[in-house]
Design an enzyme around this catalytic site. Structure first.
Site: not given
Ligand code: UT7
Length: 324
Positions: A114, A251, A281
């Site tokens: 990225c 980005h 992204n």
């Molecule tokens: O470009 C390169 C750099 N990349 C980035 O900068 C991305 C960095 N990371 C992020 O943007 C975020 O961490 C994400 C968007 C990937 C995830 O957001 P988060 O707030 O960190 O969510 P999480 O991974 O902690 O997941 C929270 C909950 C989980 O459920 P429980 O365990 O709390 O019950 C996941 O299972 O959301 C659930 N979940 C989803 N639910 C619906 C994860 N993905 C999904 C989904 N739809 N697609």
């Protein structure tokens, strides 16, 4: 006299096929509400099966050349930031070289995921300032959809395809002239964090391209910290204040990361170019796509000071400060 790297024009291209969050939710266990709340993304573009990274890059490059008013034959350097090349080799850059009718100089790809566009810009800026090139194309182009793991809902909703390009030209100016063209670039890597964001396959290991794998929460924390540090580094290197900036062109990975960097720079969100909602992204393509959007919609004007920043797999991160 000295040489500066002047930003002469920009262009971008997005594949025709758009997929909304609701459409995605028909095949992935997710919802529009979750994706919008956690990322800001509403839709993304996906390349057609017979549309390759070089096809997207070429369209963006042709638009950038037209915008800059320069002929492809006059280009003597092409650097493409991509992590999804058409084939293992040759580089996407030489495919562009062939198509635009450029017969001299060098063309190669840079692999910094990225952050690829910022890394490519850094290389081009250095080569121009050391007299190795006069008219360069810097491109960010990706078909990230080809390495999406559709079984992993935590990553498959985040990405899209696209390409963006800028023309950078050498210009001789008085030694006293300050603050024009590319002011500075700042690039960093930390290989000990490679396991946080990687592709599970490759030529030497599996002989397949593999799938994108990300520890989202960890990457998020590093992104917030590293981007805040590198934008500070860019300002300090140029003796500039937050208030000197006209635009932040970040980005486009996640609206929450963008908001956090804007807050660190004390920049109101109406001074931040945002495309994450429509593009998702697009990895190395996201900054030139956002820049082109800003320029073509008339938000970014000639003379504006813009700060670009990115963070990606590697981990890699960087910033570029430039006067449009
Ligand atoms: O470009 C390169 C750099 N990349 C980035 O900068 C991305 C960095 N990371 C992020 O943007 C975020 O961490 C994400 C968007 C990937 C995830 O957001 P988060 O707030 O960190 O969510 P999480 O991974 O902690 O997941 C929270 C909950 C989980 O459920 P429980 O365990 O709390 O019950 C996941 O299972 O959301 C659930 N979940 C989803 N639910 C619906 C994860 N993905 C999904 C989904 N739809 N697609």
């Amino acid at each position: 006299m000295k040489i500066i790297s002047k930003l002469a024009g920009c262009g971008s291209y997005l594949p025709q096929n758009t997929v909304t969050n609701d459409e995605l939710a028909k095949k992935v266990d997710t919802t529009d509400e979750w994706i919008v709340a956690r990322t800001g993304i509403s839709q993304r573009h996906f390349a057609a099966d017979d549309e390759y990274t070089s096809d997207l890059a070429l369209k963006a490059a042709e638009r950038a050349l037209e915008h800059a008013g320069i002929d492809g034959a006059d280009i003597d350097l092409i650097v493409v930031g991509t992590t999804t090349p058409d084939r293992t080799f040759p580089a996407v850059a030489v495919l562009i070289q062939k198509e635009i009718g450029c017969r001299t100089g060098a063309a190669f790809d840079v692999q910094a995921v990225c952050s690829g566009f910022i890394f490519a810009m850094s290389v081009v800026d250095s080569m121009i300032k050391t007299g190795q090139a006069k008219n360069a194309l810097v491109i960010g182009a990706e078909t990230i959809s080809r390495i999406i793991d559709w079984e992993d809902r935590t990553t498959c909703v985040l990405f899209g395809d696209g390409a963006g390009a800028i023309v950078i030209q050498a210009e001789e100016v008085d030694d006293q002239m300050e603050g024009e063209g590319v002011l500075s670039t700042h690039i960093h890597s930390d290989g000990k964090l490679e396991e946080l964001l990687y592709c599970s396959g490759g030529v030497s290991t599996t002989q397949t391209s593999g799938y994108l794998t990300m520890a989202g929460k960890e990457v998020f924390k590093h992104a917030v910290t590293n981007l805040a540090a590198v934008v500070g580094e860019a300002l300090e290197a140029n003796n500039l204040q937050d208030s000197d900036l006209d635009w932040l062109v970040p980005h486009q990975a996640n609206m929450r990361i963008i908001t956090s960097t804007a807050k660190k720079l004390k920049m109101p969100m109406d001074k931040v170019i945002l495309t994450v909602q429509q593009h998702a992204n697009t990895s190395a393509a996201s900054i030139p796509l956002a820049l082109d959007h800003g320029v073509k919609t008339g938000l970014i004007k000639r003379g504006d000071l813009i700060l670009m920043e990115a963070m990606g797999g590697g981990l890699t991160w960087g910033a570029a400060l430039a006067r449009w």
